[in-house]
Motif scaffolding. Structure first.
Motif, PDB file in Angstrom:
ATOM      1  N   LYS A   3       0.837  -1.192   0.000  1.00 43.52           N
ATOM      2  CA  LYS A   3       0.000   0.000   0.000  1.00 43.52           C
ATOM      3  C   LYS A   3       0.876   1.248   0.000  1.00 43.52           C
ATOM      4  O   LYS A   3       2.023   1.237   0.441  1.00 43.52           O
ATOM      5  N   LYS A   4       0.308   2.314  -0.519  1.00 42.68           N
ATOM      6  CA  LYS A   4       1.030   3.581  -0.547  1.00 42.68           C
ATOM      7  C   LYS A   4       1.246   4.083   0.875  1.00 42.68           C
ATOM      8  O   LYS A   4       0.331   4.038   1.697  1.00 42.68           O
ATOM      9  N   PRO A   5       2.452   4.590   1.177  1.00 42.98           N
ATOM     10  CA  PRO A   5       2.666   5.196   2.494  1.00 42.98           C
ATOM     11  C   PRO A   5       1.740   6.393   2.687  1.00 42.98           C
ATOM     12  O   PRO A   5       1.442   7.124   1.742  1.00 42.98           O
ATOM     13  N   ASN A   6       1.299   6.553   3.905  1.00 45.88           N
ATOM     14  CA  ASN A   6       0.408   7.662   4.269  1.00 45.88           C
ATOM     15  C   ASN A   6       1.215   8.661   5.091  1.00 45.88           C
ATOM     16  O   ASN A   6       1.718   8.319   6.161  1.00 45.88           O
ATOM     17  N   ILE A   7       1.360   9.877   4.588  1.00 40.22           N
ATOM     18  CA  ILE A   7       2.243  10.865   5.217  1.00 40.22           C
ATOM     19  C   ILE A   7       1.416  12.035   5.752  1.00 40.22           C
ATOM     20  O   ILE A   7       0.527  12.548   5.072  1.00 40.22           O
ATOM     21  N   LEU A   8       1.756  12.457   6.980  1.00 36.40           N
ATOM     22  CA  LEU A   8       1.085  13.607   7.589  1.00 36.40           C
ATOM     23  C   LEU A   8       2.050  14.784   7.658  1.00 36.40           C
ATOM     24  O   LEU A   8       3.153  14.680   8.208  1.00 36.40           O
ATOM     25  N   ILE A   9       1.634  15.910   7.082  1.00 34.59           N
ATOM     26  CA  ILE A   9       2.374  17.166   7.216  1.00 34.59           C
ATOM     27  C   ILE A   9       1.798  17.918   8.420  1.00 34.59           C
ATOM     28  O   ILE A   9       0.588  18.106   8.518  1.00 34.59           O
ATOM     29  N   VAL A  10       2.686  18.320   9.330  1.00 35.54           N
ATOM     30  CA  VAL A  10       2.268  19.102  10.497  1.00 35.54           C
ATOM     31  C   VAL A  10       2.881  20.494  10.361  1.00 35.54           C
ATOM     32  O   VAL A  10       4.099  20.660  10.468  1.00 35.54           O
ATOM     33  N   TYR A  11       2.045  21.476  10.079  1.00 36.98           N
ATOM     34  CA  TYR A  11       2.543  22.846   9.916  1.00 36.98           C
ATOM     35  C   TYR A  11       2.336  23.624  11.204  1.00 36.98           C
ATOM     36  O   TYR A  11       1.220  23.804  11.668  1.00 36.98           O
ATOM     37  N   THR A  12       3.444  24.084  11.785  1.00 37.88           N
ATOM     38  CA  THR A  12       3.374  24.814  13.044  1.00 37.88           C
ATOM     39  C   THR A  12       3.539  26.316  12.850  1.00 37.88           C
ATOM     40  O   THR A  12       3.185  27.106  13.719  1.00 37.88           O
ATOM     41  N   GLY A  13       4.112  26.688  11.724  1.00 36.95           N
ATOM     42  CA  GLY A  13       4.415  28.087  11.451  1.00 36.95           C
ATOM     43  C   GLY A  13       5.720  28.166  10.690  1.00 36.95           C
ATOM     44  O   GLY A  13       6.297  27.152  10.296  1.00 36.95           O
ATOM     45  N   GLY A  14       6.196  29.383  10.479  1.00 39.37           N
ATOM     46  CA  GLY A  14       7.485  29.540   9.807  1.00 39.37           C
ATOM     47  C   GLY A  14       7.352  29.995   8.371  1.00 39.37           C
ATOM     48  O   GLY A  14       6.271  29.956   7.761  1.00 39.37           O
ATOM     49  N   THR A  15       8.475  30.395   7.814  1.00 40.45           N
ATOM     50  CA  THR A  15       8.540  30.981   6.473  1.00 40.45           C
ATOM     51  C   THR A  15       7.971  30.060   5.409  1.00 40.45           C
ATOM     52  O   THR A  15       7.311  30.511   4.469  1.00 40.45           O
ATOM     53  N   ILE A  16       8.218  28.751   5.544  1.00 39.09           N
ATOM     54  CA  ILE A  16       7.805  27.819   4.492  1.00 39.09           C
ATOM     55  C   ILE A  16       6.302  27.878   4.229  1.00 39.09           C
ATOM     56  O   ILE A  16       5.849  27.634   3.112  1.00 39.09           O
ATOM     57  N   GLY A  17       5.517  28.220   5.229  1.00 39.33           N
ATOM     58  CA  GLY A  17       4.061  28.220   5.079  1.00 39.33           C
ATOM     59  C   GLY A  17       3.473  29.563   4.691  1.00 39.33           C
ATOM     60  O   GLY A  17       2.272  29.765   4.810  1.00 39.33           O
ATOM     61  N   MET A  18       4.335  30.467   4.227  1.00 38.25           N
ATOM     62  CA  MET A  18       3.861  31.799   3.858  1.00 38.25           C
ATOM     63  C   MET A  18       3.801  31.969   2.342  1.00 38.25           C
ATOM     64  O   MET A  18       4.650  31.463   1.620  1.00 38.25           O
ATOM     65  N   ILE A  19       2.775  32.665   1.888  1.00 37.79           N
ATOM     66  CA  ILE A  19       2.704  33.063   0.476  1.00 37.79           C
ATOM     67  C   ILE A  19       2.469  34.561   0.424  1.00 37.79           C
ATOM     68  O   ILE A  19       1.936  35.162   1.350  1.00 37.79           O
ATOM     69  N   LYS A  20       2.875  35.143  -0.687  1.00 32.39           N
ATOM     70  CA  LYS A  20       2.791  36.595  -0.822  1.00 32.39           C
ATOM     71  C   LYS A  20       1.472  36.986  -1.475  1.00 32.39           C
ATOM     72  O   LYS A  20       1.053  36.392  -2.472  1.00 32.39           O
ATOM     73  N   ASP A  21       0.816  37.974  -0.884  1.00 29.22           N
ATOM     74  CA  ASP A  21      -0.329  38.610  -1.518  1.00 29.22           C
ATOM     75  C   ASP A  21       0.249  39.672  -2.455  1.00 29.22           C
ATOM     76  O   ASP A  21       0.758  40.703  -2.012  1.00 29.22           O
TER      77      ASP A  21
END
Length: 344
Positions: A3-21
């Protein structure tokens, strides 16, 4: 068929989770439930991906032990549902966070990979996509239907490190982290190559245990030429202080003046644990190698060997809760518990 591995992303904050308006040029938090839309390359990975985000993203500078507990509990609750975890945090304190999480998890048998980025995920030249894609690929990686990585890792700019061996060394370059005392666990180039010899083996079939109680009555005391007795005394007399990471020179050397040694003796007699780590990025504390560190060993200062400052403070927080005797505390501190120090 596996079976395909099931992966959980846990986003706590930080630059990686930002996008520019682009209308206002302001940065705003990214909705990770839409991650496939933003990074369609993820569909090429042989896995399923889900995500959880903190209700209020935490800037890495505001991270504390309550957030560590929140990360650990998020993984604990989802541990049996997923095959691997990718935790996104701000890079500034990532070595501190991931080092502490490595001690909080006992009998870990699945990958917990920390990553982040120097530029937001929506920037044209961002490092976020590569770091995230490869971290997920590492979390998916299996041999004989078992994960290749079964420890807490930190992936950044083509290298996977043991998390509790890392330090952030650069605020501007994409290659932001180093692990001078331990080789990378994996390197990403044309191929993703795992350095199997250096990877911790999950030799246990015991249930995961999460140690959530941390003692944060600790401090880092960095020595410098000209440091005064008044400064050292004020730090060692902090109310309820339980532990000190003493950043010394070279191979663990410190002033051998009476005032300094007497202050340390008094602190140790009060039950405060004092750990000797080097200010150098690489190398090890060898107490007794030079005359200026012989006395430190005699009065009960604990050798941190080649542990990083980030991991040293994490290990103090973890072990202080256990109310060990001085002898047992020294034994466990100077012993490798999660691969954080090299043992002869």
């Amino acid at each position: 068929m596996a079976k395909k591995p099931n992966i959980l992303i846990v986003y706590t904050g930080g630059t990686i989770g930002m996008i520019k308006d682009y209308k206002t040029n302001a940065l705003k938090a990214f909705d990770f439930s839409q991650i496939i839309n933003k990074i369609p390359e993820l569909e090429q990975l042989n896995c399923t991906i889900q995500s959880i985000s903190f209700d209020n993203p935490i800037d890495s500078s505001n991270m504390n032990t309550l957030h560590y507990k929140q990360i650990a509990e998020t993984i604990e609750v989802n541990y049996k549902l997923f095959d691997g975890f990718v935790v996104l945090t701000g890079s500034d304190t990532m070595s501190y966070i991931s080092s502490t999480i490595s001690f909080m998890f006992e009998n870990l048998q699945k990958p917990v990979i920390f990553t982040g980025s120097q530029l937001p995920i929506g920037d044209l030249r961002t490092d976020a996509k590569e770091n995230l894609i490869t971290s997920i690929e590492i979390a998916c990686a299996q041999e004989n239907q078992k994960p290749i990585i079964s420890e807490v890792g930190l992936y950044f700019e083509y290298k996977l490190y043991r998390a509790n061996r890392t330090s952030k060394i650069n605020a501007e370059q994409f290659e932001a982290f180093s692990s001078l005392n331990y080789p990378p666990l994996a390197e990403s180039g044309v191929h993703l190559n795992f350095n199997h010899y250096y990877i911790s083996k999950a030799a246990t079939s015991k249930e995961l245990v999460v140690r959530k109680d941390l003692v944060n009555d600790v401090v880092i005391l960095k020595l410098f030429p000209g440091i005064t007795s008044k400064t050292v005394q004020s730090i060692l007399n902090i109310e309820n202080l339980r532990g000190v990471v003493l950043e010394t020179y070279g191979a663990g050397n410190a002033p051998n003046e009476d005032w300094f040694l007497n202050l340390l003796k008094i602190a140790i007699k009060k039950g405060i644990k004092v750990v000797n780590v080097t200010q150098c990025e690489g190398g090890s504390v060898v107490q007794g190698h030079y005359e200026t560190s012989v006395v430190l060993k005699k009065i009960g200062v604990i050798s941190g060997k080649d542990i990083t400052t980030e991991s040293a403070i994490a290990k103090l927080m973890y072990l202080l809760h256990k109310n060990l005797s001085q002898k047992d505390f020294i034994f466990y501190y100077e012993k490798s518990l999660r691969g954080e120090i090299s043992e002869a």
